[in-house]
Design an enzyme around this catalytic site. Structure first.
Site, PDB file in Angstrom:
ATOM      1  N   ASN A   1       0.845  -1.199   0.000  1.00 35.98           N
ATOM      2  CA  ASN A   1       0.000   0.000   0.000  1.00 35.98           C
ATOM      3  C   ASN A   1       0.877   1.245   0.000  1.00 35.98           C
ATOM      4  OD1 ASN A   1       0.573   0.801   2.837  1.00 35.98           O
ATOM      5  ND2 ASN A   1      -0.346  -1.202   3.225  1.00 35.98           N
TER       6      ASN A   1
ATOM      7  N   PHE B   1      -4.316   3.577  15.018  1.00 32.11           N
ATOM      8  CA  PHE B   1      -4.576   4.617  14.035  1.00 32.11           C
ATOM      9  C   PHE B   1      -5.722   4.147  13.156  1.00 32.11           C
ATOM     10  CE2 PHE B   1      -1.536   8.173  13.686  1.00 32.11           C
ATOM     11  CZ  PHE B   1      -0.848   7.939  14.868  1.00 32.11           C
TER      12      PHE B   1
ATOM     13  N   ILE C   1      -2.531  -7.334  14.358  1.00 33.84           N
ATOM     14  CA  ILE C   1      -1.396  -7.186  15.286  1.00 33.84           C
ATOM     15  C   ILE C   1      -1.824  -6.383  16.511  1.00 33.84           C
ATOM     16  CG2 ILE C   1       0.942  -6.260  15.510  1.00 33.84           C
ATOM     17  CD1 ILE C   1       1.145  -6.620  12.403  1.00 33.84           C
TER      18      ILE C   1
HETATM   19  O1  C5P Z   1      -8.764  -2.269  11.068  1.00 30.12           O
HETATM   20  P1  C5P Z   1      -7.829  -1.232  10.546  1.00 30.12           P
HETATM   21  O2  C5P Z   1      -6.764  -1.810   9.638  1.00 30.12           O
HETATM   22  O3  C5P Z   1      -8.455  -0.043   9.935  1.00 30.12           O
HETATM   23  O4  C5P Z   1      -7.110  -0.710  11.875  1.00 30.12           O
HETATM   24  C1  C5P Z   1      -6.064   0.178  11.833  1.00 30.12           C
HETATM   25  C2  C5P Z   1      -5.214   0.032  13.052  1.00 30.12           C
HETATM   26  O5  C5P Z   1      -4.963  -1.344  13.348  1.00 30.12           O
HETATM   27  C3  C5P Z   1      -3.855   0.629  12.865  1.00 30.12           C
HETATM   28  O6  C5P Z   1      -3.411   1.071  14.117  1.00 30.12           O
HETATM   29  C4  C5P Z   1      -3.031  -0.544  12.354  1.00 30.12           C
HETATM   30  O7  C5P Z   1      -1.644  -0.373  12.598  1.00 30.12           O
HETATM   31  C5  C5P Z   1      -3.603  -1.685  13.129  1.00 30.12           C
HETATM   32  N1  C5P Z   1      -3.601  -2.969  12.420  1.00 30.12           N
HETATM   33  C6  C5P Z   1      -2.794  -4.007  12.860  1.00 30.12           C
HETATM   34  N2  C5P Z   1      -2.831  -5.225  12.226  1.00 30.12           N
HETATM   35  C7  C5P Z   1      -3.655  -5.438  11.184  1.00 30.12           C
HETATM   36  C8  C5P Z   1      -4.470  -4.391  10.726  1.00 30.12           C
HETATM   37  C9  C5P Z   1      -4.428  -3.178  11.355  1.00 30.12           C
HETATM   38  O8  C5P Z   1      -2.023  -3.801  13.807  1.00 30.12           O
HETATM   39  N3  C5P Z   1      -3.645  -6.614  10.587  1.00 30.12           N
END
Ligand code: C5P
Length: 400
Positions: free
Chosen positions: A210, A323, A307
């Site tokens: 991305n 975020f 994560i």
């Molecule tokens: O659900 P979404 O991707 O919109 O959430 C964004 C937040 O979750 C961000 O803080 C991002 O770093 C974290 N995130 C994560 N692992 C993922 C997806 C998002 O830590 N697989």
């Protein structure tokens, strides 16, 4: 002087014989890693030429408030926003009086009024002018308004007198300027940050990824380090240099990032997830480069681990900050994420319209159980520092 790294310092040079020391100051600030722009007042230009500062700062010198050409390039509001700190050195008795009055009748005074960044003055004047009650009253007012004061020193003066009023030496002013960024708000705490995009392998040469540049996360890691934290940055592939005093672990895929974070999270007090983690990865990456033998090609994708939600679910885990980048329904989606992932805080930003992933600036709505705090549009480095102040406040509140 680590804290000068990547900082935007706006140096205001006003009418004093000490203006020659400001030339040296530009060099010291740049040695510390800062980018410097100089605003030269009419008085300052009587002592040192714009060319000197242009050559030393490697940026054009700004002097006119109402110069349509200069304003078109970078007007007083842009300069005020650009600055991470404004340092007026030398600050003459006259500019100190004008700042105390809140005037906006030249470029430097207007920038000082318009900026949200910390402003510092390094006074330089004859010892009688320094001792005058008017000067002292003016400085008192400036300090009460939160302005910083560096010096002056005592010693021989250009006018032949001896006493207080000499401008500090350039190295001391540079050190004090670096000190403006060392807040100590997270002293003694361990902070874990994720940043950047992830790359999900399709085959040995291709991946899904991305547009995340990693800038916001790197700025957050740097601001946390400057606030006194021990910072570990788990970073997807970016082109950015590691901020000073930050330990960086490089990863590629979401799964790698997940493993690195799981390993580190137990020892962290605060976890800030700025990474743009890929939600899906190819189910079975090809072992050899995929050849273009068919007209269409389907990739089966499977979900990546979340994560952040994983860390938030750890018993006795760190204070978690997520975020949320959204193109619509910013607050509603962010509130939903805060609850769904079990976070302590979420920083929501609108992407698109010049803000977000690849932009230098951003704006954040920071949400926690108590409500919303708006951090208006600013450079990512400034926003990161404001966010760290908020996180420190809320983290301590949670501790009780
Ligand atoms: O659900 P979404 O991707 O919109 O959430 C964004 C937040 O979750 C961000 O803080 C991002 O770093 C974290 N995130 C994560 N692992 C993922 C997806 C998002 O830590 N697989």
């Amino acid at each position: 002087m680590h804290s000068l790294a990547n900082k935007h310092i706006l140096l205001g040079v006003t009418g004093s014989i000490a203006a020659y020391k400001a030339a040296e100051l530009v060099r010291r600030l740049r040695e510390g890693g800062a980018e410097v722009r100089v605003v030269l007042s009419a008085g300052g230009a009587e002592f040192v030429t714009p060319l000197t500062f242009q050559a030393l700062s490697a940026n054009p010198v700004h002097s006119e408030l109402l110069d349509t050409e200069a304003e078109a390039a970078m007007g007083h509001i842009e300069l005020a926003r650009w600055a991470d700190a404004v340092v007026v050195a030398p600050a003459s008795a006259n500019v100190i009086a004008r700042l105390a009055q809140g005037r906006a009748d030249d470029l430097l005074a207007a920038v000082c009024l318009a900026t949200e960044a910390p402003v510092a003055v390094a006074p330089a004047m004859n010892q009688q002018m320094w001792a005058n009650a008017a000067t002292q009253d003016n400085l008192q007012r400036l300090r009460e308004r939160g302005m910083h004061q560096f010096g002056p020193a005592e010693g021989d003066q250009a006018c032949g007198e001896t006493g207080l009023g000499r401008m500090l030496e350039a190295t001391d002013i540079a050190r004090h300027t670096a000190g403006l960024f060392d807040t100590g708000a997270l002293a003694g705490l361990r902070v874990l940050v994720t940043a950047g995009p992830t790359q999900e392998a399709i085959d040995p040469v291709r991946y899904l990824s991305n547009r995340s540049s990693g800038r916001m996360g790197y700025a957050v890691a740097q601001a946390a380090a400057e606030a006194g934290a021990r910072v570990t940055l788990v970073s997807g592939p970016t082109a950015l240099p590691t901020p000073p005093r930050v330990a960086r672990i490089d990863v590629r895929s979401a799964q790698d990032m997940h493993e690195a974070v799981q390993e580190q999270a137990g020892g962290a007090d605060i976890f800030i997830a700025t990474a743009a983690v890929a939600d899906y990865r190819p189910a079975a990456p090809a072992e050899k480069k995929i050849k273009k033998t068919t007209d269409t090609l389907s990739l089966e994708l499977v979900r990546n681990p979340d994560i952040l939600a994983g860390v938030a679910a750890l018993p006795g885990g760190p204070f978690t900050v997520g975020f949320a980048a959204e193109t619509e329904n910013l607050l509603a989606y962010a509130r939903d994420k805060l609850a769904r992932k079990g976070l302590d805080m979420i920083a929501a930003n609108r992407v698109g319209g010049g803000l977000g992933f690849e932009a230098e600036e951003n704006a954040l709505s920071v949400i926690d159980a108590n409500g919303v705090t708006e951090l208006p549009q600013a450079a990512k480095s400034q926003l990161a520092r404001r966010l760290i102040v908020l996180i420190a406040k809320h983290f301590r509140r949670r501790l009780g």
